[in-house]
Design an enzyme around this catalytic site. Structure first.
Site, mmCIF file in Angstrom:
data_model
loop_
_atom_site.group_PDB
_atom_site.id
_atom_site.type_symbol
_atom_site.label_atom_id
_atom_site.label_comp_id
_atom_site.label_asym_id
_atom_site.label_seq_id
_atom_site.Cartn_x
_atom_site.Cartn_y
_atom_site.Cartn_z
ATOM 1 N N TYR A 13 -1.517 0.016 10.431
ATOM 2 C CA TYR A 13 -1.574 -0.399 9.167
ATOM 3 C C TYR A 13 -0.563 -0.061 8.185
ATOM 4 O O TYR A 13 -0.054 -0.952 7.738
ATOM 5 C CB TYR A 13 -2.778 -0.058 8.647
ATOM 6 C CG TYR A 13 -3.205 -0.551 7.209
ATOM 7 C CD1 TYR A 13 -3.703 -1.611 6.831
ATOM 8 C CD2 TYR A 13 -2.786 0.540 5.984
ATOM 9 C CE1 TYR A 13 -3.854 -1.928 5.495
ATOM 10 C CE2 TYR A 13 -3.202 0.300 4.785
ATOM 11 C CZ TYR A 13 -3.542 -1.078 4.430
ATOM 12 O OH TYR A 13 -4.051 -1.517 3.074
ATOM 13 N N SER B 106 0.804 -1.244 -0.042
ATOM 14 C CA SER B 106 -0.160 0.127 -0.231
ATOM 15 C C SER B 106 0.651 1.180 0.008
ATOM 16 O O SER B 106 2.121 1.078 0.682
ATOM 17 C CB SER B 106 -0.810 0.059 1.354
ATOM 18 O OG SER B 106 -1.710 1.214 1.386
HETATM 19 N N1 LIG Z 1 -8.861 -0.548 -0.967
HETATM 20 C C1 LIG Z 1 -7.882 0.103 -0.831
HETATM 21 O O1 LIG Z 1 -7.930 1.402 -0.614
HETATM 22 C C2 LIG Z 1 -6.576 -0.536 -0.628
HETATM 23 C C3 LIG Z 1 -5.301 0.502 -0.710
HETATM 24 C C4 LIG Z 1 -4.202 0.010 -0.648
HETATM 25 C C5 LIG Z 1 -3.893 -1.510 -0.423
HETATM 26 N N2 LIG Z 1 -4.861 -1.881 -0.150
HETATM 27 C C6 LIG Z 1 -4.346 -3.688 0.025
HETATM 28 O O2 LIG Z 1 -5.126 -4.524 -1.018
HETATM 29 C C7 LIG Z 1 -5.555 -5.848 -0.431
HETATM 30 C C8 LIG Z 1 -6.719 -6.128 -0.862
HETATM 31 O O3 LIG Z 1 -7.720 -4.986 -0.182
HETATM 32 P P1 LIG Z 1 -9.156 -4.809 -0.614
HETATM 33 O O4 LIG Z 1 -9.349 -3.262 -0.929
HETATM 34 O O5 LIG Z 1 -9.348 -5.981 -1.929
HETATM 35 O O6 LIG Z 1 -9.983 -5.005 0.613
HETATM 36 P P2 LIG Z 1 -11.016 -6.159 1.119
HETATM 37 O O7 LIG Z 1 -12.001 -6.380 0.015
HETATM 38 O O8 LIG Z 1 -11.282 -5.875 2.371
HETATM 39 O O9 LIG Z 1 -10.283 -7.360 0.814
HETATM 40 C C9 LIG Z 1 -9.307 -7.908 2.097
HETATM 41 C C10 LIG Z 1 -9.428 -9.488 2.140
HETATM 42 O O10 LIG Z 1 -8.312 -9.979 2.718
HETATM 43 C C11 LIG Z 1 -8.860 -11.158 3.422
HETATM 44 N N3 LIG Z 1 -8.365 -11.551 4.632
HETATM 45 C C12 LIG Z 1 -8.104 -10.789 5.794
HETATM 46 N N4 LIG Z 1 -7.510 -11.674 6.621
HETATM 47 C C13 LIG Z 1 -7.484 -12.769 6.326
HETATM 48 C C14 LIG Z 1 -7.327 -14.042 6.693
HETATM 49 N N5 LIG Z 1 -6.522 -14.131 7.995
HETATM 50 N N6 LIG Z 1 -7.215 -14.983 6.084
HETATM 51 C C15 LIG Z 1 -7.781 -15.002 4.804
HETATM 52 N N7 LIG Z 1 -8.055 -13.983 4.068
HETATM 53 C C16 LIG Z 1 -7.986 -12.826 4.981
HETATM 54 C C17 LIG Z 1 -10.436 -10.763 3.683
HETATM 55 O O11 LIG Z 1 -11.225 -11.871 3.843
HETATM 56 P P3 LIG Z 1 -12.607 -11.645 4.668
HETATM 57 O O12 LIG Z 1 -13.581 -10.887 3.910
HETATM 58 O O13 LIG Z 1 -12.833 -12.948 4.962
HETATM 59 O O14 LIG Z 1 -12.149 -10.884 5.953
HETATM 60 C C18 LIG Z 1 -10.640 -9.988 2.406
HETATM 61 O O15 LIG Z 1 -11.148 -10.790 1.496
HETATM 62 C C19 LIG Z 1 -5.026 -5.714 0.999
HETATM 63 O O16 LIG Z 1 -3.943 -6.283 1.286
HETATM 64 C C20 LIG Z 1 -5.042 -4.058 1.175
HETATM 65 O O17 LIG Z 1 -4.351 -3.835 2.361
HETATM 66 C C21 LIG Z 1 -6.215 -1.793 -0.296
#
Ligand SMILES: NC(=O)c1ccc[n+]([C@@H]2O[C@H](COP(=O)([O-])OP(=O)(O)OC[C@H]3O[C@@H](n4cnc5c(N)ncnc54)[C@H](OP(=O)(O)O)[C@@H]3O)[C@@H](O)[C@H]2O)c1
Length: 275
Positions: A181, A168
């Site tokens: 985070y 990120s």
């Molecule tokens: N959205 C943003 O603005 C943003 C910006 C920068 C970086 N990111 C990064 O991009 C990645 C994806 O994020 P996203 O935006 O797609 O958010 P998201 O839809 O909330 O996805 C996060 C995923 O991680 C899974 N997860 C969390 N803990 C877990 C565990 N212990 N075992 C298995 N799965 C687990 C969640 O599963 P559950 O649903 O079952 O909890 C969910 O599917 C993350 O690493 C996030 O930090 C996101």
């Protein structure tokens, strides 16, 4: 001194591997074999949709069985050549080796590993509670380190593969609004940089992906979220970057410049800002 375990050892949630998975896809040299860890993530799901439409072979891992089944069914409908799944709480690092060996066995090899799991956590709780802070660090840093150690060695031994990791922009500089985070992502970014430095010479591409704010479940309801990047556009850039085996990618691209400016602000000024 008493400590609270970051991972509850009494939890019944663990890697659930389907014993009856389909025969591994034969390598055609065209269809990529892609492993997605955290497959129900909004960003990962949008990437999976693109890979499925191209006819790639997919092994999808997530902890929510119903949502994982829906993502897998959608991938099959869109034209994925092969789809297999495993339900796993990826916080449980003790299951990683078995899970990853099972996944590459099911795929018949590995062309791309995509590490997408992550939690935003609650910064205000994490400021007061080491347990809350440690849980964020565990899911965003420790668990990916465990996965990447196995995957890095697997790919390096075979002199092949691409490993892509969702870090990120928040890892580029600690800010008061989300430094727990951010620090977990800073650690992850440094780990992935070092891994690339170690295994690029073995023929393995390692891609660090640094999204700015994206419209997904993670950012739902946040102030200004209507202006966040569209997940499908972000996924298109990510898939392209993985295809090209790029090193460090900011998505959308303007975040490279924005973060360069933020990093350049002198600390005596930065510490007074509300960021
Ligand atoms: N959205 C943003 O603005 C943003 C910006 C920068 C970086 N990111 C990064 O991009 C990645 C994806 O994020 P996203 O935006 O797609 O958010 P998201 O839809 O909330 O996805 C996060 C995923 O991680 C899974 N997860 C969390 N803990 C877990 C565990 N212990 N075992 C298995 N799965 C687990 C969640 O599963 P559950 O649903 O079952 O909890 C969910 O599917 C993350 O690493 C996030 O930090 C996101």
């Amino acid at each position: 001194m008493s400590t609270t375990p970051v991972v509850d050892p009494t939890s019944s949630t663990h890697a659930h591997l389907r014993p009856d998975y389909a025969a591994p896809p034969e390598s055609t040299g065209q269809s990529k074999r892609i492993l997605v860890l955290g497959a129900t993530s909004g960003i990962a799901e949008a990437c999976i949709q693109r890979w499925a439409s191209r006819g790639e072979s997919l092994f999808l891992v997530a902890r929510n069985p119903n949502r994982l089944a829906a993502v897998a069914a959608d991938a099959s409908t869109r034209g994925a050549r092969f789809v297999d799944t495993a339900v796993a709480d990826l916080d449980r690092t003790e299951h990683h080796a078995d899970l990853l060996a099972h996944a590459v066995n099911s795929l018949g090899g590995l062309d791309v590993a995509y590490v997408a799991l992550g939690v935003l956590g609650d910064q205000s709780k994490a400021e007061r509670s080491f347990h809350d802070a440690a849980q964020i660090v565990h899911t965003n840093y420790t668990a990916p380190v465990s996965l990447l150690t196995w995957l890095g060695n697997y790919c390096a031994q075979r002199h092949a593969g691409t490993i892509a990791v969702l870090s990120s922009v928040a890892g580029d500089r600690g800010r008061k609004s989300n430094y727990v985070y951010g620090s977990s992502k800073a650690g992850l970014t440094a780990f992935v940089d070092g891994l690339r430095n170690r295994i690029d010479r073995e023929g393995v591409r390692v891609t660090t992906i640094k999204p700015g704010p994206v419209k997904t479940a993670m950012t739902e309801g946040m102030k200004g979220s209507e202006r966040f990047a569209d997940v499908n556009k972000v996924a298109a850039s990510i898939v392209k970057s993985i295809d090209h085996g790029e090193d460090v990618v900011y998505v959308p691209g303007q975040w490279r410049l924005i973060m360069a400016i933020i990093r350049a602000i002198p600390e005596r000024i930065f510490k007074k800002l509300n960021l």
